[in-house]
Design a protein around this motif. Structure first.
Motif, PDB file in Angstrom:
ATOM      1  N   LEU A  50      34.894 -43.278  20.841  1.00  0.00           N
ATOM      2  CA  LEU A  50      34.594 -42.993  19.444  1.00  0.00           C
ATOM      3  C   LEU A  50      34.987 -41.556  19.135  1.00  0.00           C
ATOM      4  O   LEU A  50      34.860 -40.675  19.986  1.00  0.00           O
ATOM      5  N   ILE A  51      35.424 -41.301  17.908  1.00  0.00           N
ATOM      6  CA  ILE A  51      35.902 -39.980  17.511  1.00  0.00           C
ATOM      7  C   ILE A  51      35.206 -39.554  16.224  1.00  0.00           C
ATOM      8  O   ILE A  51      35.363 -40.200  15.187  1.00  0.00           O
ATOM      9  N   GLU A  52      34.452 -38.451  16.285  1.00  0.00           N
ATOM     10  CA  GLU A  52      33.761 -37.913  15.114  1.00  0.00           C
ATOM     11  C   GLU A  52      34.645 -36.889  14.399  1.00  0.00           C
ATOM     12  O   GLU A  52      35.465 -36.212  15.020  1.00  0.00           O
ATOM     13  N   SER A  53      34.420 -36.752  13.093  1.00  0.00           N
ATOM     14  CA  SER A  53      35.091 -35.733  12.310  1.00  0.00           C
ATOM     15  C   SER A  53      34.213 -35.354  11.123  1.00  0.00           C
ATOM     16  O   SER A  53      33.276 -36.075  10.780  1.00  0.00           O
ATOM     17  N   GLY A  54      34.511 -34.224  10.492  1.00  0.00           N
ATOM     18  CA  GLY A  54      33.816 -33.812   9.283  1.00  0.00           C
ATOM     19  C   GLY A  54      32.803 -32.703   9.461  1.00  0.00           C
ATOM     20  O   GLY A  54      32.216 -32.250   8.471  1.00  0.00           O
ATOM     21  N   GLY A  55      32.578 -32.244  10.677  1.00  0.00           N
ATOM     22  CA  GLY A  55      31.646 -31.152  10.888  1.00  0.00           C
ATOM     23  C   GLY A  55      32.190 -29.838  10.356  1.00  0.00           C
ATOM     24  O   GLY A  55      33.377 -29.709  10.046  1.00  0.00           O
ATOM     25  N   GLY A  56      31.310 -28.848  10.248  1.00  0.00           N
ATOM     26  CA  GLY A  56      31.717 -27.546   9.754  1.00  0.00           C
ATOM     27  C   GLY A  56      30.533 -26.653   9.480  1.00  0.00           C
ATOM     28  O   GLY A  56      29.408 -26.933   9.901  1.00  0.00           O
ATOM     29  N   LEU A  57      30.795 -25.575   8.753  1.00  0.00           N
ATOM     30  CA  LEU A  57      29.786 -24.587   8.399  1.00  0.00           C
ATOM     31  C   LEU A  57      29.427 -24.728   6.927  1.00  0.00           C
ATOM     32  O   LEU A  57      30.316 -24.698   6.069  1.00  0.00           O
ATOM     33  N   VAL A  58      28.136 -24.875   6.641  1.00  0.00           N
ATOM     34  CA  VAL A  58      27.659 -24.974   5.265  1.00  0.00           C
ATOM     35  C   VAL A  58      26.405 -24.132   5.099  1.00  0.00           C
ATOM     36  O   VAL A  58      25.711 -23.828   6.065  1.00  0.00           O
ATOM     37  N   GLN A  59      26.117 -23.762   3.863  1.00  0.00           N
ATOM     38  CA  GLN A  59      24.886 -23.048   3.554  1.00  0.00           C
ATOM     39  C   GLN A  59      23.733 -24.027   3.385  1.00  0.00           C
ATOM     40  O   GLN A  59      23.936 -25.200   3.058  1.00  0.00           O
ATOM     41  N   ALA A  60      22.515 -23.546   3.618  1.00  0.00           N
ATOM     42  CA  ALA A  60      21.330 -24.368   3.400  1.00  0.00           C
ATOM     43  C   ALA A  60      21.336 -24.943   1.988  1.00  0.00           C
ATOM     44  O   ALA A  60      21.654 -24.244   1.021  1.00  0.00           O
ATOM     45  N   GLY A  61      20.987 -26.218   1.887  1.00  0.00           N
ATOM     46  CA  GLY A  61      21.016 -26.912   0.613  1.00  0.00           C
ATOM     47  C   GLY A  61      22.317 -27.629   0.333  1.00  0.00           C
ATOM     48  O   GLY A  61      22.384 -28.438  -0.605  1.00  0.00           O
ATOM     49  N   SER A  96      25.909 -29.966   1.524  1.00  0.00           N
ATOM     50  CA  SER A  96      26.138 -31.319   2.013  1.00  0.00           C
ATOM     51  C   SER A  96      27.377 -31.397   2.888  1.00  0.00           C
ATOM     52  O   SER A  96      28.321 -30.617   2.730  1.00  0.00           O
ATOM     53  N   LEU A  97      27.370 -32.344   3.806  1.00  0.00           N
ATOM     54  CA  LEU A  97      28.521 -32.693   4.614  1.00  0.00           C
ATOM     55  C   LEU A  97      28.554 -34.200   4.790  1.00  0.00           C
ATOM     56  O   LEU A  97      27.506 -34.851   4.767  1.00  0.00           O
ATOM     57  N   ARG A  98      29.747 -34.744   4.989  1.00  0.00           N
ATOM     58  CA  ARG A  98      29.903 -36.157   5.298  1.00  0.00           C
ATOM     59  C   ARG A  98      30.663 -36.277   6.606  1.00  0.00           C
ATOM     60  O   ARG A  98      31.812 -35.840   6.702  1.00  0.00           O
ATOM     61  N   LEU A  99      30.023 -36.850   7.613  1.00  0.00           N
ATOM     62  CA  LEU A  99      30.633 -37.062   8.910  1.00  0.00           C
ATOM     63  C   LEU A  99      31.207 -38.470   8.992  1.00  0.00           C
ATOM     64  O   LEU A  99      30.665 -39.407   8.410  1.00  0.00           O
ATOM     65  N   SER A 100      32.297 -38.605   9.739  1.00  0.00           N
ATOM     66  CA  SER A 100      32.911 -39.903   9.966  1.00  0.00           C
ATOM     67  C   SER A 100      33.068 -40.144  11.456  1.00  0.00           C
ATOM     68  O   SER A 100      33.178 -39.203  12.241  1.00  0.00           O
ATOM     69  N   CYS A 101      33.100 -41.410  11.829  1.00  0.00           N
ATOM     70  CA  CYS A 101      33.265 -41.817  13.215  1.00  0.00           C
ATOM     71  C   CYS A 101      34.179 -43.026  13.248  1.00  0.00           C
ATOM     72  O   CYS A 101      33.902 -44.027  12.581  1.00  0.00           O
ATOM     73  N   THR A 102      35.255 -42.929  14.012  1.00  0.00           N
ATOM     74  CA  THR A 102      36.199 -44.035  14.108  1.00  0.00           C
ATOM     75  C   THR A 102      36.452 -44.374  15.572  1.00  0.00           C
ATOM     76  O   THR A 102      36.567 -43.481  16.408  1.00  0.00           O
ATOM     77  N   PRO A 103      36.531 -45.657  15.901  1.00  0.00           N
ATOM     78  CA  PRO A 103      36.898 -46.031  17.270  1.00  0.00           C
ATOM     79  C   PRO A 103      38.306 -45.574  17.601  1.00  0.00           C
ATOM     80  O   PRO A 103      39.191 -45.553  16.743  1.00  0.00           O
TER      81      PRO A 103
END
Length: 128
Positions: free
Chosen positions: A4-15, A17-24
């Motif tokens: 499985l491969i995750e993507s979409g992480g990063g640095l954000v300020q409190a409050g 949003s982020l959207r993570l994805s996972c693909t086989p």
């Protein structure tokens, strides 16, 4: 490579949003529509923590108390992709986020040990 491969992480300020994805991966043979899939996270020095899981065909979802009302797990069967929408992020959400899969959702879905396949993780950092 990891199944499985995750993507979409990063640095954000409190409050924020982020959207993570996972693909086989192309060689894993994992089909989202036939597999229960979940999200976990791990902070340095701490054990892997259950966040959310979705059943094989998307009919059931379960969340950890720490993310209820803020995170939403979903599947896109056409794209064979698992997602985690994260809203109202807090500094304590910081960690490495992992997706995982198991053939069938069972009673012990909160336990990392019941999942057969994992990704390598993606870093999420939430600043104050």
């Amino acid at each position: 490579q990891a199944p499985l491969i995750e993507s979409g992480g990063g640095l954000v300020q409190a409050g924020g949003s982020l959207r993570l994805s996972c693909t086989p991966s192309g060689t894993s043979g994992i089909i989202a529509d036939g597999t229960a899939m979940g999200w976990f996270r791990q902070a340095p020095g701490k054990e892997r923590e259950f966040l959310a899981v979705i059943s094989r065909h998307g009919g059931s979802t379960y969340y950890a108390d720490s993310v209820k009302g803020r995170f939403a797990i979903s599947k896109d069967i056409r794209l064979n992709t698992l997602s985690l929408q994260m809203n109202n992020l807090r500094p304590e959400d910081t960690g490495v986020y992992y997706c995982a899969a198991t053939p069938r959702l069972g009673t012990y879905y909160r336990s990392p040990s019941i999942y057969d396949w994992w990704g390598q993780g993606t870093q999420v950092t939430v600043s104050s």
